[in-house]
Design a protein around this motif. Structure first.
Motif, PDB file in Angstrom:
ATOM      1  N   ALA A 328     -39.848   4.114  27.120  1.00  6.04           N
ATOM      2  CA  ALA A 328     -39.870   5.389  26.782  1.00  6.04           C
ATOM      3  C   ALA A 328     -40.592   5.479  25.642  1.00  6.04           C
ATOM      4  O   ALA A 328     -42.039   5.972  24.707  1.00  6.04           O
ATOM      5  CB  ALA A 328     -39.284   6.581  26.984  1.00  6.04           C
ATOM      6  N   CYS A 329     -40.085   4.921  24.575  1.00  6.91           N
ATOM      7  CA  CYS A 329     -40.269   4.290  23.258  1.00  6.91           C
ATOM      8  C   CYS A 329     -41.574   3.309  23.278  1.00  6.91           C
ATOM      9  O   CYS A 329     -42.916   3.995  22.788  1.00  6.91           O
ATOM     10  CB  CYS A 329     -39.219   3.296  21.886  1.00  6.91           C
ATOM     11  SG  CYS A 329     -40.150   3.492  20.920  1.00  6.91           S
ATOM     12  N   ALA A 330     -42.049   2.781  23.869  1.00 11.56           N
ATOM     13  CA  ALA A 330     -43.167   1.861  24.163  1.00 11.56           C
ATOM     14  C   ALA A 330     -44.290   2.981  24.994  1.00 11.56           C
ATOM     15  O   ALA A 330     -45.403   2.937  23.671  1.00 11.56           O
ATOM     16  CB  ALA A 330     -43.234   0.592  24.969  1.00 11.56           C
ATOM     17  N   ALA A 331     -44.149   4.062  25.800  1.00 15.21           N
ATOM     18  CA  ALA A 331     -44.759   4.822  26.423  1.00 15.21           C
ATOM     19  C   ALA A 331     -44.944   6.275  24.970  1.00 15.21           C
ATOM     20  O   ALA A 331     -46.893   6.150  24.757  1.00 15.21           O
ATOM     21  CB  ALA A 331     -45.036   5.493  27.066  1.00 15.21           C
ATOM     22  N   LEU A 333     -44.904   5.125  21.344  1.00 13.30           N
ATOM     23  CA  LEU A 333     -46.416   4.850  20.586  1.00 13.30           C
ATOM     24  C   LEU A 333     -47.698   4.374  21.501  1.00 13.30           C
ATOM     25  O   LEU A 333     -48.512   4.803  20.051  1.00 13.30           O
ATOM     26  CB  LEU A 333     -45.664   3.319  20.251  1.00 13.30           C
ATOM     27  CG  LEU A 333     -44.400   2.916  19.587  1.00 13.30           C
ATOM     28  CD1 LEU A 333     -43.389   1.834  19.515  1.00 13.30           C
ATOM     29  CD2 LEU A 333     -44.270   4.105  17.995  1.00 13.30           C
ATOM     30  N   ALA A 334     -47.865   4.015  22.009  1.00 13.31           N
ATOM     31  CA  ALA A 334     -49.437   4.064  23.069  1.00 13.31           C
ATOM     32  C   ALA A 334     -50.370   5.232  22.953  1.00 13.31           C
ATOM     33  O   ALA A 334     -50.877   5.324  22.843  1.00 13.31           O
ATOM     34  CB  ALA A 334     -49.006   3.155  24.320  1.00 13.31           C
ATOM     35  N   GLU A 335     -49.350   6.418  22.586  1.00 13.16           N
ATOM     36  CA  GLU A 335     -49.959   7.369  22.929  1.00 13.16           C
ATOM     37  C   GLU A 335     -50.238   8.198  21.679  1.00 13.16           C
ATOM     38  O   GLU A 335     -51.459   8.950  21.332  1.00 13.16           O
ATOM     39  CB  GLU A 335     -49.189   8.214  24.176  1.00 13.16           C
ATOM     40  CG  GLU A 335     -49.289   9.716  23.456  1.00 13.16           C
ATOM     41  CD  GLU A 335     -48.418  10.865  24.353  1.00 13.16           C
ATOM     42  OE1 GLU A 335     -49.074  12.208  24.351  1.00 13.16           O
ATOM     43  OE2 GLU A 335     -47.170  10.238  25.067  1.00 13.16           O
ATOM     44  N   LEU A 336     -49.432   7.461  21.144  1.00 12.41           N
ATOM     45  CA  LEU A 336     -49.286   8.134  19.210  1.00 12.41           C
ATOM     46  C   LEU A 336     -50.431   7.214  18.083  1.00 12.41           C
ATOM     47  O   LEU A 336     -51.521   8.017  17.701  1.00 12.41           O
ATOM     48  CB  LEU A 336     -48.279   8.404  18.638  1.00 12.41           C
ATOM     49  CG  LEU A 336     -47.591   9.434  18.734  1.00 12.41           C
ATOM     50  CD1 LEU A 336     -45.767   9.453  18.205  1.00 12.41           C
ATOM     51  CD2 LEU A 336     -47.975  10.564  18.921  1.00 12.41           C
ATOM     52  N   PHE A 337     -50.552   6.021  18.751  1.00 11.26           N
ATOM     53  CA  PHE A 337     -51.443   4.946  17.859  1.00 11.26           C
ATOM     54  C   PHE A 337     -51.923   4.216  19.175  1.00 11.26           C
ATOM     55  O   PHE A 337     -51.562   2.847  19.280  1.00 11.26           O
ATOM     56  CB  PHE A 337     -50.159   4.114  17.267  1.00 11.26           C
ATOM     57  CG  PHE A 337     -49.191   5.240  16.276  1.00 11.26           C
ATOM     58  CD1 PHE A 337     -49.677   5.630  15.481  1.00 11.26           C
ATOM     59  CD2 PHE A 337     -48.017   4.802  16.651  1.00 11.26           C
ATOM     60  CE1 PHE A 337     -49.020   6.414  14.762  1.00 11.26           C
ATOM     61  CE2 PHE A 337     -46.870   5.980  15.796  1.00 11.26           C
ATOM     62  CZ  PHE A 337     -47.174   6.660  15.380  1.00 11.26           C
ATOM     63  N   PRO A 338     -52.916   4.768  19.371  1.00  8.58           N
ATOM     64  CA  PRO A 338     -53.238   3.408  21.127  1.00  8.58           C
ATOM     65  C   PRO A 338     -54.064   2.373  20.219  1.00  8.58           C
ATOM     66  O   PRO A 338     -53.594   1.864  21.429  1.00  8.58           O
ATOM     67  CB  PRO A 338     -55.027   4.814  21.452  1.00  8.58           C
ATOM     68  CG  PRO A 338     -55.054   5.716  20.689  1.00  8.58           C
ATOM     69  CD  PRO A 338     -53.808   5.439  19.993  1.00  8.58           C
ATOM     70  N   PHE A 373     -37.219  -1.796  20.967  1.00  8.52           N
ATOM     71  CA  PHE A 373     -38.445  -1.671  21.020  1.00  8.52           C
ATOM     72  C   PHE A 373     -39.251  -3.053  20.397  1.00  8.52           C
ATOM     73  O   PHE A 373     -40.198  -3.588  20.691  1.00  8.52           O
ATOM     74  CB  PHE A 373     -39.253  -0.350  20.928  1.00  8.52           C
ATOM     75  CG  PHE A 373     -41.044  -0.363  21.249  1.00  8.52           C
ATOM     76  CD1 PHE A 373     -41.182  -1.200  21.963  1.00  8.52           C
ATOM     77  CD2 PHE A 373     -41.306  -0.716  20.459  1.00  8.52           C
ATOM     78  CE1 PHE A 373     -42.976  -1.032  22.320  1.00  8.52           C
ATOM     79  CE2 PHE A 373     -42.341  -0.569  20.381  1.00  8.52           C
ATOM     80  CZ  PHE A 373     -43.549  -1.267  21.355  1.00  8.52           C
ATOM     81  N   LEU A 374     -39.153  -2.887  19.552  1.00  7.45           N
ATOM     82  CA  LEU A 374     -39.595  -3.523  18.358  1.00  7.45           C
ATOM     83  C   LEU A 374     -38.970  -5.297  18.088  1.00  7.45           C
ATOM     84  O   LEU A 374     -40.220  -6.341  17.761  1.00  7.45           O
ATOM     85  CB  LEU A 374     -39.533  -3.246  16.408  1.00  7.45           C
ATOM     86  CG  LEU A 374     -40.106  -1.479  16.421  1.00  7.45           C
ATOM     87  CD1 LEU A 374     -40.553  -1.498  14.964  1.00  7.45           C
ATOM     88  CD2 LEU A 374     -42.317  -1.811  16.197  1.00  7.45           C
ATOM     89  N   HIS A 375     -38.087  -4.943  18.349  1.00  4.10           N
ATOM     90  CA  HIS A 375     -37.615  -6.656  18.707  1.00  4.10           C
ATOM     91  C   HIS A 375     -38.037  -7.140  19.594  1.00  4.10           C
ATOM     92  O   HIS A 375     -37.998  -8.702  19.769  1.00  4.10           O
ATOM     93  CB  HIS A 375     -35.621  -6.224  19.142  1.00  4.10           C
ATOM     94  CG  HIS A 375     -35.144  -7.515  19.061  1.00  4.10           C
ATOM     95  ND1 HIS A 375     -35.393  -8.985  18.327  1.00  4.10           N
ATOM     96  CD2 HIS A 375     -34.829  -8.360  20.582  1.00  4.10           C
ATOM     97  CE1 HIS A 375     -34.659  -9.839  18.674  1.00  4.10           C
ATOM     98  NE2 HIS A 375     -34.206  -9.441  20.506  1.00  4.10           N
ATOM     99  N   ARG A 376     -37.702  -6.062  21.335  1.00  2.37           N
ATOM    100  CA  ARG A 376     -38.591  -6.767  21.821  1.00  2.37           C
ATOM    101  C   ARG A 376     -39.944  -6.996  21.807  1.00  2.37           C
ATOM    102  O   ARG A 376     -40.380  -8.016  22.594  1.00  2.37           O
ATOM    103  CB  ARG A 376     -38.239  -5.826  23.820  1.00  2.37           C
ATOM    104  CG  ARG A 376     -38.917  -6.491  24.595  1.00  2.37           C
ATOM    105  CD  ARG A 376     -38.848  -5.031  25.547  1.00  2.37           C
ATOM    106  NE  ARG A 376     -37.268  -5.472  26.006  1.00  2.37           N
ATOM    107  CZ  ARG A 376     -36.878  -3.842  26.424  1.00  2.37           C
ATOM    108  NH1 ARG A 376     -37.731  -3.363  27.795  1.00  2.37           N
ATOM    109  NH2 ARG A 376     -35.203  -4.115  26.977  1.00  2.37           N
TER     110      ARG A 376
END
Length: 588
Positions: A328-331, A333-338, A373-376
């Protein structure tokens, strides 16, 4: 000095981001490296102070680090490289090399246990006089020292395939010792300094000494992690008088994770608090969105009743931010900072990108959500490839944000090479397993084919013996060692196989003409039990001229209404059936 027992020390070079990486959330990369150097110096000093024999320092990744050279010249240590392989392979290499050069007892120790002192080393050497092996267990389930009185190649089994860095290491080792028939001794367990919770086991004064030098060291050395923590406030040169120090809030690590040491550890690791330092820490926590607890220095007493005019409505509590899963964090972030996270490919992120995310999207992400998320993200293979191949880092808008440091690039290349080696090894193992399975299947098929061939030959031999035999059915079965009930089935199958072979070998011109119907052949029959003897007769049949029976003369036997009796015990064939008839011996 007569050598009683040699000592070998396994040690990593105290490089930031390479040594004590599990302590980086609490101490930072350079702080963990400083502690690793102090542990190394302590272990070398205790090994020499034990006075047991020559001491060798086995270094990783090589012996070129200045600390190794200093220790070698100070204590007269032999410096050797650990070489490649996992921990078990390197430990076996130490024993094998040392035993080949100078056979004798050997103690192999690490540097993680400061409680492993000279007295404990002497106790371990004494235990080897009456035992095959000696161990100093660790409280986390592993061991801090292993000693062997003698070495043999079969003892590699003590180290090969071990699940290192787990709580089962010592338990699995006990099972392997029992299986190898070795008598071992175990000395009192000690604490390994591997994680933040283990810092409470350090000797007094170690943390305080490291806290004074850590901030300057952290500014000098680059971390291996791709997300360094924010700058730390340097410790004062001269510590003020002792005052109750507030526990500082947790600091984000290079990998973006929150360090959560225990209260005793945090109080020992933090430098003495000054009024201006505490104020700065509080303001940074408020800016980061963290909740700052009330100061312990505020006077505690009875609250005075407030007048209605002075009473003001309490502010509404800030709603808690929900934690997001990595997906969910990745989705989000992709929405806010594409431009950075929605580009369809991994891009090297700028340093301290976690702070930028929380500033650009306040109240959306918590550190607990961003850290996994950032670690992965920064440890994925695609990201490591981008870190090696691309020249710049990128900010949240997809713009270049500085060059990639050579240390980070080299670390990424090393990790990619390691993963490539693991992948190739896995593929080679899979190919070897597939080839082995194919060879086993082919061998099984060959064995089955050979068994079927032999069974067909046995049935054909049985049919030939039956057709030429003069024994009764019961005697024939007894001679061949087969149940009488199975005889007909075996003979019938043998007869069908013989006919099939005859048809396969028959010339094309001998095939039946179109429209011609040939009667089917029947397999030979034997009379059942109680139906009379076989082809051998007890007396010649009577008659004026002493003629032989029709069956003995090779003529078709008559039926129940015929003039002569049917010969018993002979294979019967239908009248007019083609093909040769079984040979029948005349009756005596």
């Amino acid at each position: 000095m007569n050598a009683v027992c040699r000592i070998a020390i396994l040690a990593k070079a105290p490089l930031a981001g390479y040594a004590k990486t599990r302590l980086m959330p609490a101490l930072g990369a350079a702080g963990a490296a400083a502690l690793a150097q102090r542990l190394l110096e302590h272990a070398a000093a205790q090994a020499v102070a034990a006075g047991l024999g020559p001491v060798a320092l086995w270094a990783a990744p090589d012996v070129t680090h200045p600390v190794f050279a200093q220790l070698g010249s100070r204590h007269g240590l032999a410096l050797l490289a650990q070489g490649e392989g996992d921990l078990g392979a390197r430990m076996a290499r130490v024993f094998d090399t040392t035993w080949t050069a100078a056979p004798g007892p050997l103690l192999l120790m690490g540097t993680d246990a400061p409680a492993l002192d000279a007295a404990l080393l002497r106790d371990a050497a004494a235990a080897l006089q009456s035992h095959d092996a000696v161990f100093v267990p660790a409280l986390d389930g592993g061991y801090a020292l292993v000693g062997l009185r003698a070495w043999a190649p079969r003892l590699r089994g003590l180290f090969d395939g071990m699940r290192w860095s787990t709580a089962q290491v010592m338990a699995d080792t006990r099972e392997r010792l029992a299986a190898a028939g070795l008598r071992h001794a175990e000395l009192p367990a000690v604490s390994d300094i591997d994680e933040a919770a283990d810092l409470v086991h350090l000797p007094p004064g170690w943390i305080a000494g490291a806290a004074v030098t850590m901030p300057a060291s952290r500014r000098s050395f680059a971390a291996m992690s791709d997300l360094p923590s924010p700058d730390e406030t340097p410790a004062p040169e001269v510590p003020p008088p002792a005052v109750p120090a507030a526990v500082p809030p947790a600091t984000p690590t290079e990998a973006g994770e929150l360090a959560q040491p225990g209260p005793a550890t945090a109080a020992a690791a933090a430098p003495p608090a000054l009024p201006d330092v505490a104020a700065a820490t509080t303001s940074e926590a408020v800016a980061a969105g963290e909740v700052v607890p009330a100061s312990e220095e505020e006077p505690v007493g009875e609250e005075e009743p407030a007048s209605e005019e002075a009473a003001a409505p309490a502010p509404a509590p800030t709603p808690a931010i929900a934690d997001l899963s990595p997906a969910a964090c990745a989705a989000r972030l992709a929405e806010l900072f594409p431009a950075l996270f929605g580009a369809g490919r991994a891009l090297p992120v700028k340093l301290r990108v976690q702070n930028d995310i929380q500033q650009r999207a306040p109240g959306v992400f918590t550190r607990k959500s961003l850290s996994p998320f950032l670690h992965r993200y920064t440890t994925s293979t695609a990201y490591l490839k981008a870190l090696v191949n691309l020249p710049h880092r990128f900010d949240l808008d997809g713009a270049p944000a500085g060059d990639i440091d050579d240390v980070h690039r080299q670390a990424a290349a090393t990790e990619l090479e390691r993963r490539r080696g693991l992948f190739e090894a896995k593929r080679a193992a899979e190919r070897a397993a597939a080839n082995e399975a194919r060879r086993a299947a082919e061998a099984a098929a060959r064995q089955q084919h050979a068994a079927e061939d032999q069974a067909r030959r046995d049935r054909a031999a049985l049919l030939r013996a039956f057709e030429s035999s003069t024994l009764t059915r019961a005697n024939f079965c007894a001679l061949k060692g087969i149940p009488e009930a199975d005889l007909d089935g075996r003979l019938h199958q043998a007869w069908l196989e013989r006919e099939q072979r005859a048809q396969e070998m028959r010339p094309a011109g001998d095939a039946p003409a179109r429209g011609e119907v040939r009667p089917p052949q029947r397999p030979p029959q034997r009379p059942g039990p109680g139906q009379g003897p076989g082809p051998r007769r007890d007396a010649r049949p009577g008659g004026p001229s002493g003629d032989r029976p029709a069956a003995a003369a090779g003529l078709p036997a008559e039926g129940p209404q015929g003039e002569g009796p049917r010969a018993e015990g002979r294979p019967q064939r239908p009248r007019g059936a083609p093909g040769p008839r079984p040979a029948i011996k005349p009756a005596r």
